[in-house]
Design an enzyme around this catalytic site. Structure first.
Site, short mmCIF file in Angstrom:
data_model
loop_
_atom_site.label_atom_id
_atom_site.label_comp_id
_atom_site.label_asym_id
_atom_site.label_seq_id
_atom_site.Cartn_x
_atom_site.Cartn_y
_atom_site.Cartn_z
N ASP A 180 43.35 -18.05 64.80
CA ASP A 180 42.32 -19.03 63.39
C ASP A 180 41.75 -20.07 64.38
O ASP A 180 41.10 -21.01 63.58
CB ASP A 180 43.31 -19.59 62.11
CG ASP A 180 44.91 -21.11 62.85
OD1 ASP A 180 44.76 -21.20 64.31
OD2 ASP A 180 45.13 -21.79 61.87
N ASP A 240 54.01 -24.22 61.95
CA ASP A 240 54.62 -24.16 63.32
C ASP A 240 56.07 -23.34 63.52
O ASP A 240 57.11 -24.19 62.94
CB ASP A 240 53.75 -25.18 64.20
CG ASP A 240 54.63 -25.21 65.76
OD1 ASP A 240 54.99 -23.84 65.91
OD2 ASP A 240 54.86 -26.01 66.79
N CYS A 274 49.88 -36.36 59.80
CA CYS A 274 49.27 -35.46 59.61
C CYS A 274 47.66 -35.61 60.20
O CYS A 274 47.59 -36.62 60.17
CB CYS A 274 48.69 -35.24 57.96
SG CYS A 274 47.56 -33.91 57.34
N GLU A 282 36.46 -19.47 50.25
CA GLU A 282 37.06 -18.21 50.43
C GLU A 282 37.40 -18.01 51.32
O GLU A 282 37.63 -18.67 52.81
CB GLU A 282 35.68 -16.83 50.66
CG GLU A 282 34.65 -17.44 49.24
CD GLU A 282 35.15 -16.07 48.12
OE1 GLU A 282 35.99 -14.93 48.48
OE2 GLU A 282 35.41 -16.89 47.17
N HIS A 295 47.59 -18.32 66.96
CA HIS A 295 47.87 -17.02 66.13
C HIS A 295 46.41 -16.64 64.80
O HIS A 295 46.41 -16.01 64.08
CB HIS A 295 48.79 -17.36 65.04
CG HIS A 295 48.98 -18.89 64.18
ND1 HIS A 295 48.18 -19.72 65.27
CD2 HIS A 295 47.58 -19.41 63.03
CE1 HIS A 295 48.00 -20.83 64.20
NE2 HIS A 295 47.54 -20.92 62.97
N HIS A 300 52.25 -32.14 51.45
CA HIS A 300 51.36 -32.84 51.78
C HIS A 300 50.25 -32.01 52.29
O HIS A 300 48.99 -32.24 51.84
CB HIS A 300 51.21 -33.65 53.28
CG HIS A 300 50.75 -34.43 53.73
ND1 HIS A 300 50.23 -36.08 53.51
CD2 HIS A 300 49.69 -33.68 54.85
CE1 HIS A 300 49.35 -36.30 54.48
NE2 HIS A 300 48.77 -35.08 54.95
N GLU A 301 50.40 -31.00 52.34
CA GLU A 301 49.54 -29.97 53.29
C GLU A 301 48.38 -29.19 51.98
O GLU A 301 47.32 -28.53 51.64
CB GLU A 301 49.57 -28.73 54.28
CG GLU A 301 50.39 -29.04 55.25
CD GLU A 301 49.07 -29.46 56.61
OE1 GLU A 301 47.93 -29.05 56.03
OE2 GLU A 301 49.62 -30.77 57.24
N HIS A 320 48.96 -26.28 59.69
CA HIS A 320 47.54 -26.99 59.13
C HIS A 320 47.33 -25.92 57.99
O HIS A 320 47.62 -25.24 58.06
CB HIS A 320 46.87 -26.67 60.30
CG HIS A 320 46.51 -25.66 60.88
ND1 HIS A 320 46.94 -24.95 62.24
CD2 HIS A 320 46.82 -23.83 60.27
CE1 HIS A 320 47.08 -24.18 62.47
NE2 HIS A 320 46.82 -23.34 61.70
N HIS A 325 49.64 -23.07 57.16
CA HIS A 325 49.91 -22.40 58.28
C HIS A 325 51.14 -23.84 59.19
O HIS A 325 50.72 -24.39 59.68
CB HIS A 325 49.40 -21.41 59.49
CG HIS A 325 48.27 -20.62 59.40
ND1 HIS A 325 47.67 -20.25 59.77
CD2 HIS A 325 48.72 -20.07 58.28
CE1 HIS A 325 46.72 -19.62 59.24
NE2 HIS A 325 46.90 -19.33 58.31
#
Length: 483
Positions: A178, A206, A100, A197, A176, A226-227, A191, A204
């Site tokens: 961000d 890949d 990660c 907010e 994309h 995990h994310e 990620h 997201h």
């Protein structure tokens, strides 16, 4: 387990480095290998052991070797290695593992306080899918990953199909929008943003990666779980058994339980999940086993039928019956979970290839392989067989020993799979009723015995003679368990 030290738009990534996992000792390495490993170590340490406001990759040498030695020691201490400050083989092995991308030191201090959601019901939406998996598989992986966390804390996740959700989930390509572009296969896998907010909580993946629910690619459940830990406010753990440990390690989605370290971390943010006990019960109340379906009812049917060794197994809901083929006595029911805990319940289809000593069990878009009653590895996707993507589940399957082919029934059609070539045959699917004279209705289960194919369709079982190419008898399905 650490919680994230700041709220806001802290971004986290899971990475698979573009290098093998083995590394020679830098002392014995060639000059070129030494330089490559040194540059890799520089990049790794700069990314994971440097404040985000600090120097960028490539500036580490100019700051002097003492800075690098300090960071090597930090890395070694974090992963429980011998702290030497040297780039030895063990340290390089850690550097080259998929992991990660959230740093192992506290870098993100955009807002004061520990980031967490201020409400207990969070919405999520999957806005873009991947071609690697069916939408059903993606939905299931995400649902199971969120459930892993909600089982430990008083959080509920509600899926919405339109509008803005708390956690927006999507598969993206390259840049994309961000400020954290993806870099293609085997680079950054995914990620997620910390609670807050705007982009807060968004996750997201890949789209260039090969995603899977098994092990032939990157396991979506493992990465998503995990994310989502990061999206809920957790940082990394130094416990190698934890889900939030930095390096990628496959987790079996079925029967997964959140490790103790992760439970401690998430409960530090949200508290434990309260269990409603309901009305008091009498002491030593008996445990209620799953009810056995009344298959002697005239409308009874089976979900799947297969041989397993010398026994015939017949599945219905959460129960299956075991019997000897030539005996009508000694037929006994068992729960599926008692013998096949990974299946849990409701098998869609099953068949055995006796020559290999293996059996295949199908449930939704997945299948499991067994040797006897022993599961062989994690679930796999049915698309390994070559099914088109619109096929979401198998209704029935039967292995024909003489041609060594397996017939898969889906709706009113069937496919033929060549077990020797491990390949789906051309010119399929074909209409079942047109190809099997006398067989009417959708096939629920099928099995070959003594040269005949027995087709189970609702309350009827058709005995099909492959030489005459016609049905020779019809009996009640319930007769197979002695009714």
């Amino acid at each position: 387990m650490k919680v994230l030290p700041a709220s806001g738009l802290a971004v986290f990534l899971i990475m698979a480095l573009k290098f093998s996992t083995a590394a020679p000792s830098l002392v014995a390495a060639s000059p070129r290998t030494w330089r490559n490993n040194y540059r890799l170590a520089q990049a790794y340490l700069d990314k994971y052991y440097t404040n985000k406001e600090g120097h960028q990759i490539g500036e580490m040498v100019a700051r002097g070797s003492n800075s690098m030695i300090r960071k090597i020691k930090e890395l070694q201490a974090f992963f429980g290695l011998q702290v030497t400050g040297k780039l030895d083989q063990t340290t390089m092995n850690v550097i080259k593992k998929p992991r990660c991308g959230v740093p192992d030191v506290a870098n993100y201090r955009l807002f004061p306080g520990e980031p967490k959601w201020k409400k207990n019901t969070l919405t999520y939406r999957i806005s873009k899918y991947t071609p690697s998996m069916s939408s059903v598989e993606v939905d299931k992986a995400v649902e199971m990953a969120l459930q892993a966390w909600s089982s430990a804390v008083p959080l509920s996740f509600v899926r919405i199909n339109s509008g803005e959700a708390d956690i927006m989930i999507s598969f993206e390509n390259g840049d994309h929008g961000d400020s954290y572009p993806f870099d293609g296969p085997r680079g950054t896998l995914a990620h997620a943003f910390a609670p807050g907010e705007g982009l807060g909580g968004d996750t997201h993946f890949d789209n260039a990666e090969k995603w899977t629910m098994g092990t032939n690619g990157f396991n979506l459940f493992t990465v998503a779980a995990h994310e989502f830990g990061h999206a809920l406010g957790l940082a990394h753990s130094t416990d190698p058994s934890a889900l939030m440990y930095p390096t990628y390690k496959y987790k079996n989605p079925y029967g997964f339980h959140l490790p103790k370290d992760d439970v401690k971390g998430i409960q530090a943010l949200y508290g434990p999940r309260k269990v409603f006990l309901g009305k008091p019960t009498l002491p030593h109340a008996p445990h209620h086993k799953p009810s056995i379906p009344d298959l002697c009812d005239s409308s009874s049917s089976f979900d799947a039928v297969t041989m397993l060794g010398k026994e015939l197994l017949l599945f219905k809901d959460r129960i299956f019956w075991r019997r000897q083929v030539h005996l009508r006595t000694g037929i006994r029911p068992s729960t599926i979970t008692s013998s096949f805990p990974q299946l849990m319940s409701n098998v869609d289809a099953a068949y055995e290839v006796a020559e290999r000593g293996t059996a295949y069990f199908f449930k939704g878009p997945h299948y499991w392989i067994t040797r006897g009653f022993q599961m062989q590895g994690p679930p796999r996707t049915i698309y390994d067989f070559g099914f088109p993507r619109h096929v979401q589940q198998i209704d029935a399957a039967v292995y024909l020993r003489e041609p060594q082919k397996t017939l898969f029934f889906v709706g009113d059609e069937y496919y033929s799979y060549d077990e020797r070539k491990r390949k789906m045959e051309k010119d399929y699917p074909k209409n079942t009723e047109e190809e099997f004279s006398g067989v009417n209705g959708q096939i629920d289960a099928a099995v070959e015995l003594n040269g005949y194919i027995y087709f189970f369709s609702g309350p009827k079982t058709y005995k099909y003679d492959t030489e005459k190419e016609d049905v020779v008898s019809v009996v009640k399905s319930s007769s197979w368990i002695g009714c």
